[in-house]
Design an enzyme around this catalytic site. Structure first.
Site, PDB file in Angstrom:
ATOM      1  N   HIS A 169     -13.343  -2.637  -2.746  1.00  0.00           N
ATOM      2  CA  HIS A 169     -12.515  -2.212  -1.622  1.00  0.00           C
ATOM      3  C   HIS A 169     -12.947  -2.911  -0.331  1.00  0.00           C
ATOM      4  O   HIS A 169     -12.921  -2.329   0.763  1.00  0.00           O
ATOM      5  CB  HIS A 169     -12.606  -0.685  -1.467  1.00  0.00           C
ATOM      6  CG  HIS A 169     -11.329  -0.039  -0.982  1.00  0.00           C
ATOM      7  ND1 HIS A 169     -10.438   0.580  -1.811  1.00  0.00           N
ATOM      8  CD2 HIS A 169     -10.798   0.091   0.256  1.00  0.00           C
ATOM      9  CE1 HIS A 169      -9.427   1.066  -1.100  1.00  0.00           C
ATOM     10  NE2 HIS A 169      -9.623   0.776   0.146  1.00  0.00           N
ATOM     11  N   SER A 181       0.833  -1.195   0.000  1.00  0.00           N
ATOM     12  CA  SER A 181       0.000   0.000   0.000  1.00  0.00           C
ATOM     13  C   SER A 181       0.868   1.245   0.000  1.00  0.00           C
ATOM     14  O   SER A 181       1.952   1.268   0.579  1.00  0.00           O
ATOM     15  CB  SER A 181      -0.890   0.020   1.234  1.00  0.00           C
ATOM     16  OG  SER A 181      -1.440   1.306   1.422  1.00  0.00           O
ATOM     17  N   TYR A 193      -2.025   5.937  -4.602  1.00  0.00           N
ATOM     18  CA  TYR A 193      -3.251   6.718  -4.602  1.00  0.00           C
ATOM     19  C   TYR A 193      -2.997   7.956  -5.438  1.00  0.00           C
ATOM     20  O   TYR A 193      -1.858   8.456  -5.495  1.00  0.00           O
ATOM     21  CB  TYR A 193      -3.618   7.143  -3.181  1.00  0.00           C
ATOM     22  CG  TYR A 193      -4.346   6.077  -2.393  1.00  0.00           C
ATOM     23  CD1 TYR A 193      -5.551   5.556  -2.851  1.00  0.00           C
ATOM     24  CD2 TYR A 193      -3.842   5.613  -1.184  1.00  0.00           C
ATOM     25  CE1 TYR A 193      -6.230   4.587  -2.127  1.00  0.00           C
ATOM     26  CE2 TYR A 193      -4.525   4.639  -0.453  1.00  0.00           C
ATOM     27  CZ  TYR A 193      -5.713   4.135  -0.933  1.00  0.00           C
ATOM     28  OH  TYR A 193      -6.382   3.187  -0.213  1.00  0.00           O
ATOM     29  N   LYS A 212      -7.084  -0.452  -9.897  1.00  0.00           N
ATOM     30  CA  LYS A 212      -7.818  -1.177  -8.849  1.00  0.00           C
ATOM     31  C   LYS A 212      -9.042  -0.372  -8.422  1.00  0.00           C
ATOM     32  O   LYS A 212      -8.922   0.799  -8.045  1.00  0.00           O
ATOM     33  CB  LYS A 212      -6.894  -1.403  -7.655  1.00  0.00           C
ATOM     34  CG  LYS A 212      -7.564  -2.064  -6.447  1.00  0.00           C
ATOM     35  CD  LYS A 212      -6.523  -2.543  -5.438  1.00  0.00           C
ATOM     36  CE  LYS A 212      -7.140  -3.194  -4.209  1.00  0.00           C
ATOM     37  NZ  LYS A 212      -7.702  -2.234  -3.257  1.00  0.00           N
ATOM     38  N   THR A 239      -5.048   2.771  -7.350  1.00  0.00           N
ATOM     39  CA  THR A 239      -6.363   2.562  -6.719  1.00  0.00           C
ATOM     40  C   THR A 239      -7.243   3.767  -6.974  1.00  0.00           C
ATOM     41  O   THR A 239      -6.898   4.886  -6.603  1.00  0.00           O
ATOM     42  CB  THR A 239      -6.197   2.340  -5.213  1.00  0.00           C
ATOM     43  OG1 THR A 239      -5.479   1.126  -5.015  1.00  0.00           O
ATOM     44  CG2 THR A 239      -7.550   2.224  -4.529  1.00  0.00           C
TER      45      THR A 239
HETATM   46  C1  LIG Z   1      -7.558  -2.512   6.740  1.00  0.00           C
HETATM   47  C2  LIG Z   1      -7.594  -2.294   5.260  1.00  0.00           C
HETATM   48  C3  LIG Z   1      -6.792  -1.336   4.673  1.00  0.00           C
HETATM   49  C4  LIG Z   1      -6.801  -1.137   3.303  1.00  0.00           C
HETATM   50  N1  LIG Z   1      -5.964  -0.231   2.734  1.00  0.00           N
HETATM   51  C5  LIG Z   1      -5.919  -0.124   1.396  1.00  0.00           C
HETATM   52  C6  LIG Z   1      -4.959   0.705   0.783  1.00  0.00           C
HETATM   53  O1  LIG Z   1      -4.167   1.350   1.447  1.00  0.00           O
HETATM   54  N2  LIG Z   1      -4.944   0.775  -0.564  1.00  0.00           N
HETATM   55  C7  LIG Z   1      -5.818   0.063  -1.325  1.00  0.00           C
HETATM   56  O2  LIG Z   1      -5.780   0.145  -2.560  1.00  0.00           O
HETATM   57  N3  LIG Z   1      -6.719  -0.740  -0.771  1.00  0.00           N
HETATM   58  C8  LIG Z   1      -6.786  -0.860   0.562  1.00  0.00           C
HETATM   59  N4  LIG Z   1      -7.681  -1.715   1.123  1.00  0.00           N
HETATM   60  C9  LIG Z   1      -8.523  -2.533   0.253  1.00  0.00           C
HETATM   61  C10 LIG Z   1      -7.826  -3.857  -0.087  1.00  0.00           C
HETATM   62  O3  LIG Z   1      -6.802  -3.634  -1.000  1.00  0.00           O
HETATM   63  C11 LIG Z   1      -8.772  -4.867  -0.715  1.00  0.00           C
HETATM   64  O4  LIG Z   1      -9.410  -4.309  -1.838  1.00  0.00           O
HETATM   65  C12 LIG Z   1      -9.852  -5.375   0.235  1.00  0.00           C
HETATM   66  O5  LIG Z   1      -9.323  -5.554   1.520  1.00  0.00           O
HETATM   67  C13 LIG Z   1     -10.414  -6.676  -0.267  1.00  0.00           C
HETATM   68  O6  LIG Z   1     -11.438  -7.161   0.552  1.00  0.00           O
HETATM   69  P1  LIG Z   1     -11.197  -8.230   1.714  1.00  0.00           P
HETATM   70  O7  LIG Z   1     -10.584  -7.504   2.836  1.00  0.00           O
HETATM   71  O8  LIG Z   1     -12.592  -8.681   2.044  1.00  0.00           O
HETATM   72  O9  LIG Z   1     -10.305  -9.308   1.146  1.00  0.00           O
HETATM   73  C14 LIG Z   1      -7.684  -1.895   2.504  1.00  0.00           C
HETATM   74  C15 LIG Z   1      -8.499  -2.849   3.097  1.00  0.00           C
HETATM   75  C16 LIG Z   1      -8.464  -3.056   4.461  1.00  0.00           C
HETATM   76  C17 LIG Z   1      -9.343  -4.112   5.065  1.00  0.00           C
END
Ligand SMILES: Cc1cc2nc3c(=O)[nH]c(=O)nc-3n(C[C@H](O)[C@H](O)[C@H](O)COP(=O)(O)O)c2cc1C
Ligand SMILES: Cc1cc2nc3c(=O)[nH]c(=O)nc-3n(C[C@H](O)[C@H](O)[C@H](O)COP(=O)(O)O)c2cc1C
Ligand SMILES: Cc1cc2nc3c(=O)[nH]c(=O)nc-3n(C[C@H](O)[C@H](O)[C@H](O)COP(=O)(O)O)c2cc1C
Ligand SMILES: Cc1cc2nc3c(=O)[nH]c(=O)nc-3n(C[C@H](O)[C@H](O)[C@H](O)COP(=O)(O)O)c2cc1C
Lengths: 378, 378, 378, 378
Positions: free
Chosen positions: B275, B106, B128, B251, B154
């Protein structure tokens, strides 16, 4: 404590209000199937997001009757607002004014319509079809003099819905059950705000309908029920049309054919509504008949929807399915009941924020460009 | 204690983490409808098993960008991993490396991307769209020098989702509610692992975006929100394409038409994602739009899916519906939060085992032969 | 106390069995979606009753492989029955014999197949595809000498399902978790019936597969798992066909195309099954693919179904959708576990009574006349 | 305390009745799927309201067999009413008479049919097909002399449904379980009303069927079950047709083809019913086959529906889907059990009020004008 959602405002209202008020506010008819359905259908509608759209400048405003409203929202007419906070109608009107949206006053409100007009809000007046037509004409005249923009004729509540919460709360017309009276004593904040300074709120817009000394909410209810004219027809709507020179809406339409009839009778708009699930318990959710209603009346007529709107995204869905705007009933009342003026303002701020966020998340910069391409059903 | 499923790892994480961390990790937007939908739709997809197929040698590996990955899985980019365990990003990267799958870091991670690169993992960098394009270009350059295989832009989180759990947990930006501060004291294992030795984790990949002394997670959040560029368009994607010589993924795409646009703008792949239910609460589940996305972009483009993947069988379903691989967000984070390096490894081991078992049970010896014939809807 | 339904027998079994046994018996794979689906789909199937039909003489018997069975039911092969009551297999076989239905013995049963044959029951032998083909051939020979009517090759369990209840109950292969050991002590009736007189039950039909002294259920499990031949194909089925002169069934088929393949390979029948929800958790319920299976193989082949059958009406639905009979797995095991021989008999008596009642209530006097006209889906 | 709904009457009945009575009254067969389905299907039917219709004069009356009934409702035949309150049948008949609707007396009622006739109610007599045809003919003759308007032949209960509540309540035929006997002692109001003054109620309309001294409800049950003639066919219906000169209905029909057969055999009407979910548990809800039944038999034949009717709106739905009227089983029994005569009257008053309100809310002034245009399915 700052509420982050309408649900949190509701929780705050539940703490502040005596039971009988909360149940009056919250409740639906019969088995509350329509109440639940309103939310379920809204929840099942999906929004289909586009990405990589410039949403840095989001515009929530949409035209309504030729003039812009800041959000596609209108405050729904609700009676007895004075029960929730002192001069509730005025407080709500001021919040609407500040937020740039119309306020539709209920006929059974407890602030005189002239006082609402004085707030400067875009002012609509809702009327019920009472039997005494001369008196009704007089109210319409008052609305005209006060500068109301629209009359909203509510047609789905002449026969009263079966709200069992309310019925259980009273021993006799307007006499609270003992258990509930006791409970009032447990809500001193409410007693001090509503009851002590002003006593039971009085109806201020029914004037001559009520016999002298009968305008207290405590006495008027039974009287009012008897006054409801259940014989009203489209013919009467045409007569009202002749009486009233400005915008005329019919509230309580659910089927496309009725919306068409309203159009033919000269109405400028309809409110597609099941009265928040408080009347016919087997009714469809307005949001599920909305698209067909729009289809029937064409692009010109104003179509407003309500019942169950609690999130900004709900208003976006309404737009996507063809509504000009949606009415907020309980959502803003929860704010009002939770914390008076601050609460009402907060409710609208929450909804506005959620609408703006939703536009951003679906990749559509302007509320007036949201359309059917943005909705799907799960 | 050995966890047998991701659900058990989650239970262990829930014991180890202070509430505010768990809620940050677990939570979704608004009413968590998308969060629930992600699982519900996955659960409703049936796998149609063939029997009497030789599955003694099961091959989980599939090609991704021309090189094999050991499982059709990629670690999803998640911010603040340092909150879950010390140097969480590096720990996770090492687990991914050991398991033979890519790690997508990330942009708001707390380990410098160069340190991740040093682990030898197949390294992707998520970015981002921040307003300061020069700085963004600098990060992209760093990624290039560090040998990252792919940049993942993203696009579904520029407007921040409404996560009420988080909002309720803070009194002010990055100031925990008192109740939640107290709760931190009740989780000494976490305090000793995360807080005491290193203090609040710092962002290591935002460098020049942040004013000096502002790179602590504690201060940066509000600043970052303001930095998000919500004006990004497909044009900007094209510009990024010119800047970055290796693999480029977008994404946060949910609709086929957007996947096509990404393809036209030169992206090598898309991540079909909502997300993890943390942004638009009325969004479809990615798994239900996946087949249409694949259909739209044809066989060549890389299509990855995520949101809600908790069982090995979910990854098999993703393959059957046209994905090259699925991203694991919370599934591996639960492992990380439950038991650091051992937990992360265990999470991947569980998923790998479940994938292998599922292949065996549906009678398909090779992950790269799973296709639409193996899925049905109940 | 007399049980009135299989559900009541289950409740009695739950009191008598130590937890680890009940959970072994009850449990399904992964999230137990298939387990729940098996029941849900059965419950959703409607029976369409005809009235004013003479049902004074109801005939439950149907032909199976040319000979009548008293009910369209067969006892499903289940391993480890000796854990539920002493010599569970023989007890169950006797109950089946008395009820006039076939008993299918599991290969991992704890009574020698010759002892079962001695009961006089219509005897089927289930086999698993173990790697050591010579030994397998030897078991088949034993079955031939013992007079078994049919061999049932189970093909859906070579890769072992993920039953988390079981996994959580053991510290190490066949070593109960301490908590569960303690719980055994709380079930003295079971200890006195099963453990004390005979010790841990031994496998009696695996003979030469197991190294000397390894035939105790306690030691064999891991060994067995390793013995499962996951490389089996339709070719092997053809070879088995050559080996075995009598009826041959394939158990664990779910799709019509596989049923056809079984037919082409010379099988006399298939058991449409998802192994009671214990193997592939995303599998369809057998009852929902049954009609398509029958359609594929035509009227001649024997089609048996199982998974989730708990009421007599379920067996009637199976007939209506094209099955010759349905297998009873847990339904009869609950009886066995609740009260040994009496319980097993009671379970069959309940099912028989419910089938007879159901025939009466739908207005069909003969089980062999129940067909598609009697079912609908709600 | 005044009940506002049938649900409140049920709550009052639950307080007054001993468990074994309430469970007898409330319960359904097997897993109570049909019981639940009856309500679920009714709840899912939407009413589509028209607005601005003159509903000031609402007319609930509809013709039935050429004579008006005040509401589209008939009291369903229910046995053992004497268990709920003393002389329950007469009390209910009087309430029906006062409300202007027919009363259908059960053959296993505890008041002589001549005594019911004396109340002046529009009197229908339900009969079961007992084996002793001469005796049955005698009952029919008694009904003719007593002036009954109709004979209702119930054909869905010759084979007795599996009501597990009842079965669990008895140690032996008509011998209450000890636990339940004790519970009787805890309901003194019931004991003083029902048991003390008159002892266990006796069947008054079975006369010669029962051996001397066997007409007490306590002894007769087993005997009756044995008397049920399960061999009845359409031929027997034709014979009954010859015997009985007035209206003849068949109760327990669910499929259109059976309704047609009833018509061909000379019946004047059918009652589309699943016996309130007390017989075949996998049966469709009558309300979902009603429209097809009406379609099959054409406009002339009388079609009545029942099972699950608890709200006035349910009766409106029945009319909209083609029924002449609906039968009220438990709805009025709850009233009877809650408060005897006053309760029965209140139940009918509630239903009448709800029907009238519903007509008003859907914008249809006359019950006999409600048709398919007013219903939708959600
Ligand atoms: C705690 C957390 C932090 C996240 N931070 C980011 C991030 O910094 N950048 C991003 O593109 N997606 C972020 N996401 C989304 C994840 O990349 C991903 O799309 C998502 O967690 C998928 O769903 P799942 O948690 O049910 O597997 C985050 C998700 C969670 C749960
Ligand atoms: C407490 C309360 C009072 C209401 N009073 C009126 C009224 O006086 N006139 C009217 O036309 N509608 C009235 N309504 C209906 C609202 O105008 C509106 O249709 C409904 O509240 C929308 O549903 P919602 O509450 O779910 O937003 C009332 C609703 C509530 C909840
Ligand atoms: C405790 C238990 C043990 C089982 N053992 C075997 C077995 O040894 N061989 C086999 O072919 N199937 C086995 N099965 C599957 C059953 O044959 C049958 O397919 C399944 O129980 C049907 O589902 P039901 O239990 O819901 O009736 C077993 C099932 C259970 C519940
Ligand atoms: C306690 C009880 C006793 C009943 N006894 C009879 C009976 O003697 N004869 C008959 O034809 N139906 C009988 N029924 C069925 C009713 O006539 C009717 O079909 C059913 O109650 C309708 O469903 P509802 O109770 O949901 O309204 C009985 C039903 C109940 C609940």
């Amino acid at each position: 404590a700052r509420a982050h959602s309408i649900a949190e405002l509701r929780a705050m209202a539940a703490r502040r209000l005596p039971d009988f008020c909360l149940e009056y506010l919250d409740g639906g008819a019969d088995d509350e199937l329509a109440l639940a359905r309103n939310r379920r259908v809204l929840d099942e509608i999906l929004l289909l997001p586009r990405t990589l759209v410039d949403v840095s400048q989001r515009e929530l405003a949409v035209p309504l009757f030729g003039t812009e409203i800041a959000l596609p929202a209108v405050i729904a007419p609700t009676g007895f607002n004075g029960l929730l906070t002192h001069a509730g109608d005025r407080v709500l009107a001021e919040a609407a004014h500040a937020a740039g949206i119309p306020f539709c006053q209920s006929m059974v409100s407890t602030v005189a319509l002239e006082d609402i007009a004085a707030t400067g809000v875009r002012h609509w007046m809702q009327i019920y079809p009472f039997k005494d037509r001369d008196n009704l004409a007089a109210v319409v005249k008052r609305a005209e003099h006060a500068g109301c923009e629209a009359i909203v004729l509510t047609t789905d509540a002449s026969v009263f819905g079966n709200r069992e919460w309310d019925r259980r709360n009273y021993r006799a017309p307007m006499k609270l059950a003992w258990r509930k009276l006791l409970d009032v004593g447990l809500h001193p904040r409410w007693v001090l705000d509503v009851l002590v300074p002003h006593g039971m709120p009085r109806f201020r817009n029914l004037g001559d309908f009520l016999p002298p000394g009968m305008d207290s909410a405590k006495n008027a209810a039974a009287f009012l029920a008897a006054q409801m004219d259940t014989s009203l027809t489209w013919e009467d709507l045409r007569r009202l049309r002749d009486l009233w020179p400005r915008r005329l809406l019919v509230k309580g339409v659910l089927l496309p054919e009725d919306a068409l009839r309203a159009q033919e009778a000269g109405a400028d708009g309809v409110v597609v509504s099941n009265h928040g699930g408080r009347q016919l318990d087997c009714a469809p959710a307005p949001i599920e008949t909305l698209a067909a209603v729009r289809q029937a009346v064409g692009a010109e007529m104003t179509v407003i929807v309500d019942s169950g709107f609690r999130r900004g995204s709900d208003f976006v869905k309404a737009r996507a399915l063809g509504a000009d705007a949606a009415m907020s009933g309980r959502a803003t009342l929860y704010g009002l009941a939770a914390a008076g003026a601050a609460g009402a303002a907060r409710a609208l701020e929450i909804l506005r924020g959620e609408m703006e966020r939703t536009l951003g998340l679906i990749g559509c910069a302007r509320m007036d460009e949201v359309d059917a391409r943005y909705v799907g059903r799960g």
